[in-house]
Design a protein around this motif. Structure first.
Motif, PDB file in Angstrom:
ATOM      1  N   GLN B 230      19.196  59.642 124.419  1.00 29.47           N
ATOM      2  CA  GLN B 230      19.325  61.051 124.811  1.00 29.47           C
ATOM      3  C   GLN B 230      18.204  61.865 124.169  1.00 29.47           C
ATOM      4  O   GLN B 230      17.705  62.816 124.751  1.00 29.47           O
ATOM      5  N   ILE B 256      11.934  57.953 134.378  1.00 35.06           N
ATOM      6  CA  ILE B 256      12.599  56.857 133.649  1.00 35.06           C
ATOM      7  C   ILE B 256      14.104  57.083 133.563  1.00 35.06           C
ATOM      8  O   ILE B 256      14.890  56.155 133.726  1.00 35.06           O
ATOM      9  N   PHE B 257      14.505  58.346 133.327  1.00 29.66           N
ATOM     10  CA  PHE B 257      15.935  58.596 133.135  1.00 29.66           C
ATOM     11  C   PHE B 257      16.681  58.984 134.416  1.00 29.66           C
ATOM     12  O   PHE B 257      17.878  59.260 134.376  1.00 29.66           O
ATOM     13  N   GLU B 266      16.726  50.294 133.983  1.00 31.93           N
ATOM     14  CA  GLU B 266      18.004  50.901 134.407  1.00 31.93           C
ATOM     15  C   GLU B 266      19.154  50.350 133.556  1.00 31.93           C
ATOM     16  O   GLU B 266      19.982  51.106 133.047  1.00 31.93           O
ATOM     17  N   ILE B 269      18.822  51.798 129.869  1.00 30.75           N
ATOM     18  CA  ILE B 269      19.131  53.230 129.645  1.00 30.75           C
ATOM     19  C   ILE B 269      20.574  53.573 130.021  1.00 30.75           C
ATOM     20  O   ILE B 269      21.121  54.538 129.523  1.00 30.75           O
ATOM     21  N   THR B 270      21.181  52.763 130.896  1.00 25.07           N
ATOM     22  CA  THR B 270      22.584  53.039 131.220  1.00 25.07           C
ATOM     23  C   THR B 270      23.516  52.281 130.280  1.00 25.07           C
ATOM     24  O   THR B 270      24.733  52.291 130.464  1.00 25.07           O
ATOM     25  N   GLY B 271      22.916  51.615 129.288  1.00 29.35           N
ATOM     26  CA  GLY B 271      23.738  50.965 128.261  1.00 29.35           C
ATOM     27  C   GLY B 271      24.357  49.648 128.705  1.00 29.35           C
ATOM     28  O   GLY B 271      25.364  49.233 128.167  1.00 29.35           O
ATOM     29  N   ARG B 272      23.758  48.998 129.706  1.00 24.08           N
ATOM     30  CA  ARG B 272      24.331  47.731 130.158  1.00 24.08           C
ATOM     31  C   ARG B 272      23.858  46.539 129.323  1.00 24.08           C
ATOM     32  O   ARG B 272      24.420  45.480 129.392  1.00 24.08           O
ATOM     33  N   PHE B 273      22.787  46.723 128.552  1.00 19.46           N
ATOM     34  CA  PHE B 273      22.420  45.693 127.563  1.00 19.46           C
ATOM     35  C   PHE B 273      21.596  46.325 126.464  1.00 19.46           C
ATOM     36  O   PHE B 273      21.127  47.456 126.584  1.00 19.46           O
ATOM     37  N   GLY B 274      21.385  45.562 125.394  1.00 19.10           N
ATOM     38  CA  GLY B 274      20.558  46.067 124.289  1.00 19.10           C
ATOM     39  C   GLY B 274      21.429  46.601 123.183  1.00 19.10           C
ATOM     40  O   GLY B 274      20.989  47.096 122.205  1.00 19.10           O
TER      41      GLY B 274
END
Lengths: 219, 274
Positions: B230, B256-257, B266, B269-274
């Motif tokens: 954010q 990017i966002f 994607e 940044i959408t929190g699907r990995f990492g």
């Protein structure tokens, strides 16, 4: 481990609620047109009354979507899904209102035999609008851009049918006496059906935006 | 022959003009940059142009090479003895890896702010005056000016002007970090590298630093590594997404966002990995 599993569940529940809202609108529209066809005008009062549940569900969807934005700070496709849920639910609510408008107009219908042919035409228009609704809800569920793009062609058909309808029905006023009130209500009804089809097209545009991130004018 | 000369000269002028205009737009130009820690390759063929007078955010999961890349920009990374690099990073038309490059000059021109505020155990004044003194400035009046200007630029002056001789360690975490920024500004850098500058700070101090970054970008080029997506979205103009030592995507932050090109961006940044 699935990251953001709960958020994904919330997103699909949001979509399910919109599908529910869609099916409520679809049923109200179908019931209205059936009551008109069968001339069971008393049934229209229930439809008018039940619109409050559609409004209520739209508010609940708005609240849920707002909370998801506040608590999850979604970006990119997640954000688009939520924004689109707000837009689509608002369009559906308007379709519900237009259905109420049709019901109210139908309550003012007079029994004019020489205009029965026009009532049949209205039913044909409504069937087309109903097919649009079903298709667009199906496209929304599956986030199907190809299906959404086809909605525009259906809208064109209804637009043409509407303008032909209005033109020919007002020609009747010129030659018949005592039909003005009924003709006016029939014209209103055709206009409301045409507006419902426009909202279906709006929903189709939002589906394309949800998937591609680009606004696309299908009208 | 004369015509040939004219054409060659015009071509040279054109190249120089192009280089000049590129320098006006970009502060760094990394080309085919590779970096190894011993046998482990941490950066793979990085090609990035860093915008001048803007904020560039570098995001990516832990171990993706983003801090390594940041520290390469002023060659701080070479403090690790087993580091080896190939490729180039152009800064003012010179490859920073050239043997002619003076590291002290490079690092004063490309300053750095770290994750944890690290003021010296000295007074507030001495912290800010430290760099200029190292550079040979001794006159009290000049030092006073630099200290005030730097503290004003870092938004700390009003809070500390009456206690400049007190220990910097008595400041809050957020104030300490702004002091470190003032200390960096005191040697008049052109670029400020920030390695997760707010990760140890509370939300209010974080927002103050973010505001400060917005003000500073008018006069400085800022490159920030952050785990807070954010934050990257809020403050940066450009965002680079690093993964496994590579740049997966580099574009305007707005893109990017909202509509990233690469599925991996994607997903991240959408929190699907990492």
């Amino acid at each position: 481990m699935i990251i953001r599993g709960q958020f994904d569940i919330d997103l699909s529940q949001l979509k399910e609620e919109i599908m529910l809202l869609g099916s409520m609108v679809e049923k109200a529209f179908e019931d209205t047109m059936m009551a008109i066809k069968e001339k069971e005008y008393a049934k229209l009062d229930d439809i008018i009354l039940n619109d409050q549940y559609i409004n209520q569900l739209e508010l609940e969807i708005n609240e849920k979507a707002t909370l998801m934005i506040a608590k999850q700070q979604p970006v990119a496709s997640d954000l688009r899904k939520i924004i689109v849920s707000l837009k689509v639910s608002s369009d559906l609510e308007r379709m519900g209102d237009l259905t109420v408008d049709i019901a109210k107009a139908a309550k003012r219908f007079k029994n004019v035999e020489q205009l029965n042919g026009f009532e049949d035409e209205l039913q044909t228009m409504a069937e087309k609008a109903k097919v649009m609704m079903t298709s667009v809800f199906h496209a929304y569920r599956g986030a199907n851009v190809m299906e959404a793009q086809k909605i525009a062609a259906m809208d064109d058909e209804i637009d043409t049918a509407y303008s032909n309808f209005v033109k020919s029905i007002f020609e009747v006023v010129a030659v018949e006496t005592g039909v003005t009130e009924h003709v006016t209500q029939l014209a209103y009804t055709s206009r409301f059906i045409e507006r419902i089809a426009d909202y279906c097209t709006n929903v189709a545009e939002w589906i394309i935006y949800e998937v591609n991130g680009k606004r696309f004018d299908l009208n | 022959m004369a015509l040939m000369k004219t054409v060659v000269r015009e071509k040279n002028v054109e190249e120089k003009l192009q280089q000049h205009s590129e320098e006006n737009v970009n502060v760094f130009k990394a080309k085919g940059l590779n970096l190894w820690y011993g046998n482990d390759q941490a950066l793979k063929n990085i090609n990035l142009d860093i915008k001048k007078n803007g904020v560039t955010a570098i995001i990516g999961p832990s171990g993706c090479g983003k801090s390594t890349f940041l520290k390469t920009l002023n060659r701080m990374v070479e403090l690790v003895p087993i580091v080896r690099t190939t490729g180039s990073i152009n800064y003012h038309g010179v490859n920073i890896f050239d043997t002619s490059v003076n590291l002290v000059e490079l690092r004063s021109s490309v300053g750095m702010v770290f994750q944890k505020p690290n003021p010296f155990p000295k007074s507030i004044y001495d912290n800010v005056a430290f760099g200029p003194r190292v550079h040979g400035i001794k006159k009290k009046a000049i030092l006073n000016d630099i200290v005030e200007k730097s503290l004003r630029s870092s938004g700390l002056w009003e809070e500390v002007k009456n206690r400049l001789n007190e220990s910097a360690l008595g400041l809050s975490g957020g104030q300490q970090q702004r002091l470190c920024i003032a200390r960096t500004l005191a040697v008049e850098p052109e670029v400020i590298l920030m390695d997760e500058p707010t990760s140890a700070l509370d939300p209010k101090s974080t927002l103050k630093i973010e505001e400060l970054i917005q003000e500073l970008k008018e006069n400085y080029s800022i490159i920030i590594v952050t785990h807070n997506m954010q934050q990257a979205a809020r403050i940066s103009d450009k965002t680079a997404f690093f993964l496994n030592g590579e740049v997966v995507e580099y574009d305007d932050t707005d893109i990017i966002f909202s509509t990233p090109n690469d599925k991996r961006t994607e997903d991240y940044i959408t929190g699907r990995f990492g």
